[in-house]
Design a protein around this motif. Structure first.
Motif, short mmCIF file in Angstrom:
data_model
loop_
_atom_site.label_atom_id
_atom_site.label_comp_id
_atom_site.label_asym_id
_atom_site.label_seq_id
_atom_site.Cartn_x
_atom_site.Cartn_y
_atom_site.Cartn_z
N VAL A 147 -8.55 -1.51 14.28
CA VAL A 147 -9.15 -2.69 14.88
C VAL A 147 -10.66 -2.52 14.90
N GLY A 148 -11.35 -3.51 14.38
CA GLY A 148 -12.80 -3.49 14.42
C GLY A 148 -13.46 -2.64 13.36
N ARG A 149 -12.69 -2.16 12.39
CA ARG A 149 -13.26 -1.35 11.31
C ARG A 149 -12.94 -2.00 9.98
N THR A 150 -13.84 -1.80 9.04
CA THR A 150 -13.57 -2.27 7.69
C THR A 150 -12.73 -1.21 6.98
N VAL A 151 -11.64 -1.66 6.39
CA VAL A 151 -10.70 -0.77 5.71
C VAL A 151 -10.52 -1.26 4.29
N GLN A 152 -10.48 -0.33 3.36
CA GLN A 152 -10.23 -0.73 1.98
C GLN A 152 -8.87 -0.17 1.55
N LEU A 153 -7.99 -1.08 1.12
CA LEU A 153 -6.68 -0.69 0.61
C LEU A 153 -6.78 -0.53 -0.90
N THR A 154 -6.13 0.49 -1.42
CA THR A 154 -6.02 0.70 -2.86
C THR A 154 -4.62 0.27 -3.27
N LEU A 155 -4.52 -0.66 -4.20
CA LEU A 155 -3.24 -1.27 -4.54
C LEU A 155 -2.93 -1.04 -6.02
N ARG A 156 -1.76 -0.45 -6.27
CA ARG A 156 -1.31 -0.25 -7.64
C ARG A 156 0.21 -0.28 -7.65
N SER A 157 0.79 -0.96 -8.60
CA SER A 157 2.24 -1.10 -8.70
C SER A 157 2.82 0.05 -9.52
N ARG A 158 4.06 0.39 -9.20
CA ARG A 158 4.78 1.39 -10.00
C ARG A 158 5.56 0.76 -11.13
N ASP A 159 5.71 -0.59 -11.08
CA ASP A 159 6.59 -1.22 -12.08
C ASP A 159 6.00 -2.51 -12.65
N VAL A 160 6.11 -3.59 -11.93
CA VAL A 160 5.69 -4.90 -12.45
C VAL A 160 4.57 -5.46 -11.56
N ILE A 161 4.13 -6.66 -11.88
CA ILE A 161 3.08 -7.29 -11.07
C ILE A 161 3.67 -7.80 -9.76
N HIS A 162 3.03 -7.45 -8.66
CA HIS A 162 3.37 -7.95 -7.34
C HIS A 162 2.11 -8.62 -6.78
N SER A 163 2.26 -9.17 -5.59
CA SER A 163 1.09 -9.72 -4.92
C SER A 163 1.19 -9.45 -3.43
N PHE A 164 0.22 -8.71 -2.93
CA PHE A 164 0.15 -8.33 -1.52
C PHE A 164 -0.40 -9.52 -0.74
N TRP A 165 0.45 -10.10 0.13
CA TRP A 165 0.08 -11.34 0.80
C TRP A 165 0.42 -11.27 2.28
N VAL A 166 -0.57 -11.52 3.11
CA VAL A 166 -0.37 -11.61 4.56
C VAL A 166 -0.83 -13.01 4.97
#
Ligand code: CU
Length: 90
Positions: free
Chosen positions: A1-20
């Motif tokens: 909370v209150g911090r900037t966070v960087q996520l590293t995203l890579r798939s093991r198989d096919v294209i996905h989409s990280f959605w919140v």
């Protein structure tokens, strides 16, 4: 909370989409390219995330939870064996 966070995203198989949806965060996730998502959440809580890219027969099971913890609780988890093992707090 209150911090900037960087996520590293890579798939093991096919294209996905990280959605919140509730936080309006969305980033495609590729098997051949590492993508990043920088986010900052200013209140503790938990939000449902989904894969927003039809990725195969199990696409409907690709829900996850995004949890923002207070700084002290996050730091305790970050330096715990659970974080090293890749597990998240209950
Ligand atoms: Cu999917």
């Amino acid at each position: 909370v209150g911090r900037t966070v960087q996520l590293t995203l890579r798939s093991r198989d096919v294209i996905h989409s990280f959605w919140v949806p509730a936080l309006r965060y969305k980033r495609d996730v590729f098997p051949s390219y590492t993508n990043t998502l920088t986010l900052r959440i200013d209140r503790a809580g938990e939000w449902i995330g989904r894969c927003a890219e039809y990725c195969g027969q199990l696409h409907y099971q690709m829900d996850f939870r995004l949890r923002a913890l207070p700084a002290r609780q996050f730091d305790a988890w970050l330096h715990s064996p659970a974080a090293a093992a890749g597990t998240v707090p209950a």
